[in-house]
Design a protein around this motif. Structure first.
Motif, PDB file in Angstrom:
ATOM      1  N   TYR A  64      13.353  77.353 -19.918  1.00  0.00           N
ATOM      2  CA  TYR A  64      12.348  78.357 -19.512  1.00  0.00           C
ATOM      3  C   TYR A  64      11.045  77.919 -20.177  1.00  0.00           C
ATOM      4  O   TYR A  64      10.716  78.361 -21.267  1.00  0.00           O
ATOM      5  CB  TYR A  64      12.823  79.722 -20.002  1.00  0.00           C
ATOM      6  CG  TYR A  64      12.154  80.933 -19.387  1.00  0.00           C
ATOM      7  CD1 TYR A  64      11.251  80.827 -18.333  1.00  0.00           C
ATOM      8  CD2 TYR A  64      12.475  82.207 -19.849  1.00  0.00           C
ATOM      9  CE1 TYR A  64      10.677  81.952 -17.776  1.00  0.00           C
ATOM     10  CE2 TYR A  64      11.905  83.341 -19.303  1.00  0.00           C
ATOM     11  CZ  TYR A  64      11.004  83.209 -18.264  1.00  0.00           C
ATOM     12  OH  TYR A  64      10.434  84.331 -17.723  1.00  0.00           O
ATOM     13  N   CYS A  69       3.240  84.819 -16.720  1.00  0.00           N
ATOM     14  CA  CYS A  69       3.484  85.201 -15.332  1.00  0.00           C
ATOM     15  C   CYS A  69       2.410  86.156 -14.838  1.00  0.00           C
ATOM     16  O   CYS A  69       1.951  87.019 -15.581  1.00  0.00           O
ATOM     17  CB  CYS A  69       4.861  85.850 -15.189  1.00  0.00           C
ATOM     18  SG  CYS A  69       5.284  86.125 -13.452  1.00  0.00           S
ATOM     19  N   ASN A  71       2.923  88.167 -12.265  1.00  0.00           N
ATOM     20  CA  ASN A  71       3.566  89.248 -11.509  1.00  0.00           C
ATOM     21  C   ASN A  71       3.966  90.430 -12.389  1.00  0.00           C
ATOM     22  O   ASN A  71       4.027  90.320 -13.617  1.00  0.00           O
ATOM     23  CB  ASN A  71       4.805  88.709 -10.788  1.00  0.00           C
ATOM     24  CG  ASN A  71       4.419  87.828  -9.623  1.00  0.00           C
ATOM     25  OD1 ASN A  71       3.348  88.000  -9.056  1.00  0.00           O
ATOM     26  ND2 ASN A  71       5.273  86.882  -9.285  1.00  0.00           N
ATOM     27  N   CYS A  73       7.000  92.406 -12.179  1.00  0.00           N
ATOM     28  CA  CYS A  73       8.364  92.843 -11.875  1.00  0.00           C
ATOM     29  C   CYS A  73       8.797  93.902 -12.891  1.00  0.00           C
ATOM     30  O   CYS A  73       8.629  93.716 -14.099  1.00  0.00           O
ATOM     31  CB  CYS A  73       9.326  91.660 -11.897  1.00  0.00           C
ATOM     32  SG  CYS A  73       8.908  90.398 -10.682  1.00  0.00           S
ATOM     33  N   PHE A  75      11.624  94.799 -13.856  1.00  0.00           N
ATOM     34  CA  PHE A  75      12.893  94.568 -14.557  1.00  0.00           C
ATOM     35  C   PHE A  75      12.771  93.437 -15.582  1.00  0.00           C
ATOM     36  O   PHE A  75      13.766  93.062 -16.189  1.00  0.00           O
ATOM     37  CB  PHE A  75      13.992  94.212 -13.546  1.00  0.00           C
ATOM     38  CG  PHE A  75      13.654  93.002 -12.702  1.00  0.00           C
ATOM     39  CD1 PHE A  75      14.003  91.727 -13.122  1.00  0.00           C
ATOM     40  CD2 PHE A  75      12.978  93.135 -11.504  1.00  0.00           C
ATOM     41  CE1 PHE A  75      13.679  90.620 -12.356  1.00  0.00           C
ATOM     42  CE2 PHE A  75      12.657  92.032 -10.728  1.00  0.00           C
ATOM     43  CZ  PHE A  75      13.005  90.777 -11.167  1.00  0.00           C
ATOM     44  N   CYS A  76      11.553  92.920 -15.764  1.00  0.00           N
ATOM     45  CA  CYS A  76      11.433  91.635 -16.470  1.00  0.00           C
ATOM     46  C   CYS A  76      10.727  91.760 -17.814  1.00  0.00           C
ATOM     47  O   CYS A  76       9.729  92.469 -17.947  1.00  0.00           O
ATOM     48  CB  CYS A  76      10.673  90.652 -15.579  1.00  0.00           C
ATOM     49  SG  CYS A  76      10.406  89.053 -16.357  1.00  0.00           S
ATOM     50  N   PHE A  78       9.026  89.499 -19.119  1.00  0.00           N
ATOM     51  CA  PHE A  78       7.786  88.728 -19.141  1.00  0.00           C
ATOM     52  C   PHE A  78       6.832  89.122 -18.008  1.00  0.00           C
ATOM     53  O   PHE A  78       5.978  88.342 -17.604  1.00  0.00           O
ATOM     54  CB  PHE A  78       8.105  87.228 -19.115  1.00  0.00           C
ATOM     55  CG  PHE A  78       8.900  86.810 -20.322  1.00  0.00           C
ATOM     56  CD1 PHE A  78       8.284  86.735 -21.561  1.00  0.00           C
ATOM     57  CD2 PHE A  78      10.254  86.546 -20.230  1.00  0.00           C
ATOM     58  CE1 PHE A  78       9.018  86.388 -22.694  1.00  0.00           C
ATOM     59  CE2 PHE A  78      10.989  86.191 -21.355  1.00  0.00           C
ATOM     60  CZ  PHE A  78      10.367  86.113 -22.586  1.00  0.00           C
ATOM     61  N   SER A  79       6.993  90.353 -17.516  1.00  0.00           N
ATOM     62  CA  SER A  79       6.044  90.897 -16.547  1.00  0.00           C
ATOM     63  C   SER A  79       4.634  90.832 -17.145  1.00  0.00           C
ATOM     64  O   SER A  79       4.455  90.977 -18.358  1.00  0.00           O
ATOM     65  CB  SER A  79       6.449  92.346 -16.264  1.00  0.00           C
ATOM     66  OG  SER A  79       5.320  93.116 -15.968  1.00  0.00           O
ATOM     67  N   GLU A 115       5.567  82.992 -12.802  1.00  0.00           N
ATOM     68  CA  GLU A 115       4.535  82.465 -11.878  1.00  0.00           C
ATOM     69  C   GLU A 115       3.258  82.287 -12.693  1.00  0.00           C
ATOM     70  O   GLU A 115       2.377  83.141 -12.723  1.00  0.00           O
ATOM     71  CB  GLU A 115       4.375  83.375 -10.666  1.00  0.00           C
ATOM     72  CG  GLU A 115       5.572  83.262  -9.729  1.00  0.00           C
ATOM     73  CD  GLU A 115       5.366  83.912  -8.374  1.00  0.00           C
ATOM     74  OE1 GLU A 115       4.214  84.200  -8.007  1.00  0.00           O
ATOM     75  OE2 GLU A 115       6.371  84.144  -7.686  1.00  0.00           O
TER      76      GLU A 115
HETATM   77  S1  SF4 Z   1       8.837  85.911 -14.736  1.00  0.00           S
HETATM   78 FE1  SF4 Z   1       9.416  88.043 -14.561  1.00  0.00          FE
HETATM   79  S2  SF4 Z   1       7.581  89.087 -13.792  1.00  0.00           S
HETATM   80 FE2  SF4 Z   1       7.346  86.921 -13.395  1.00  0.00          FE
HETATM   81  S3  SF4 Z   1       8.112  86.600 -11.281  1.00  0.00           S
HETATM   82 FE3  SF4 Z   1       9.780  86.147 -12.725  1.00  0.00          FE
HETATM   83  S4  SF4 Z   1      10.910  88.069 -12.844  1.00  0.00           S
HETATM   84 FE4  SF4 Z   1       8.865  88.574 -12.009  1.00  0.00          FE
END
Ligand code: SF4
Length: 366
Positions: A64, A69, A71, A73, A75-76, A78-79, A115
């Protein structure tokens, strides 16, 4: 579908012949909740795995390399919303970790990132350079998990010799998708996978469990992944992030292991991971007993790398290493596959990429 005491046996026979299940048969598998029946289901899944893969298991090294990122998300860990500490590993370090993982005996390197605009701007130039540099120093198949990328970039991955594109929809309910991958485009994500397949990249897709989905959502998600004809399919239980995540929501009787077993019936000859990212090494055997045949998220200690779901579990204590996993496999009567076996599977799956979709259309996808 008419059910009797032999129903599971009949479905095992179908899976052993790699015949697609009917939608009624999938519905039936998703209704099983009696403990004895679940045990029979898992035993059947092991029998199917053994038929296609013997007692051999594949190991995936997980890198990793950027937790940045753009984004949101829900559930994450690292949002972009999360104030958590992040890292972006330097190229030399990524190359050293790749070499270390290869020397330790994994079958594949999985280069994963959020991302991260650093890698995705300029048509993904920095990402391509990194992927190219890793391919230069490894003889292993490479999986890339960079999120949604344009078709041109996927083509360049394929041209470089990348084997896999991993991109998890998490659910095929567009409504639930928006709750999970807030602000992202459901169809663009799906399109990226379709494009990857056209370019003869192997594709991994997956579901997230206990995020508010219904059995009906799971049913349609499995149909969709079957229709997409993915070569690797994973299910992972949601572990809420320490901050900002949606709460876990279990609305049905299905757990991760039961779903792994059902996936083995639906995707008899495909790869199904037992992820160390949910319960660490302690959760490996129950997933293998349900028919999984890949151990994913092997991470070297002292590398500073994180997991996606359980970001630190069993990493620094060295329990997510090839040595510990191999020993645990041995105790279960399983063994680490030869490297050549994995390469042969990848090559054969790539050829099947063009034929598989046609072969499978007759079943679940209708
Ligand atoms: S790292 Fe987390 S927030 Fe970014 S796209 Fe992947 S799941 Fe979504």
């Amino acid at each position: 579908m008419k059910k009797n005491s032999n129903t599971l046996e009949i479905l095992i026979e179908k899976a052993l012949e790699n015949l697609p299940l009917s939608v009624e048969e999938l519905r039936y598998l998703l209704t099983i909740h009696d403990e004895d029946q679940i045990e029979l289901l898992k035993r059947g899944a092991r029998q199917i795995r053994s038929h296609f893969f013997g007692n051999e298991v594949f190991l995936y090294g997980f890198i990793y390399f950027s937790t940045y990122c753009q984004n949101y998300c829900s559930f994450c860990n690292f949002s972009a919303r999360s104030a958590t500490a992040r890292y972006r590993k330097a190229r030399e370090e990524i190359l050293n970790i790749s070499a270390e993982l290869e020397a330790s005996g994994v079958h594949l390197l999985d280069l994963t990132m959020g991302e991260d605009p650093y890698y995705l701007t300029n048509s993904g130039k920095a990402l391509l350079e990194l992927v190219s540099a890793v391919l230069d120093i490894t003889r292993l198949p490479l999986m890339v998990s960079p999120g949604v990328v344009e078709a041109e970039l996927l083509q360049k991955f394929a041209d470089l010799g990348v084997s896999w594109y991993a991109c998890y929809q998490e659910t095929y309910s567009p409504v639930l998708f928006q709750k999970l991958r807030s602000g992202q485009n459901f169809y663009k994500r799906l399109y990226a996978k379709r494009m990857a397949k056209k370019m003869h990249l192997l594709v991994e897709d997956g579901l997230l469990l206990h995020v508010g989905e219904s059995v009906g959502n799971i049913f349609s998600s499995i149909l969709a992944m079957h229709s997409l004809d993915v070569q690797q399919v994973r299910v992972m239980t949601y572990v809420p992030p320490k901050v900002n995540g949606i709460p876990g929501q279990k609305k049905h009787h299905l757990d991760e292991e039961t779903l792994i077993a059902i996936l083995r019936f639906v995707f008899p000859d495909r790869l199904i991971p037992a992820s160390l990212d949910v319960q660490g090494i302690g959760g490996m055997s129950s997933r293998l007993m349900a028919g999984a045949n890949v151990i994913s998220s092997i991470v070297p200690p002292k590398s500073g790398l994180k997991g996606v779901s359980q970001t630190t579990l069993d990493i620094e204590n060295g329990k997510r290493t090839v040595g510990i996993v191999s020993q645990a496999l041995k105790e279960m009567g399983l063994q680490v596959a030869e490297q050549d076996t994995y390469w042969a599977w990848v090559e054969e799956a790539k050829i099947g990429n063009s034929h598989g979709a046609v072969r499978r259309k007759a079943g679940l996808s209708q």
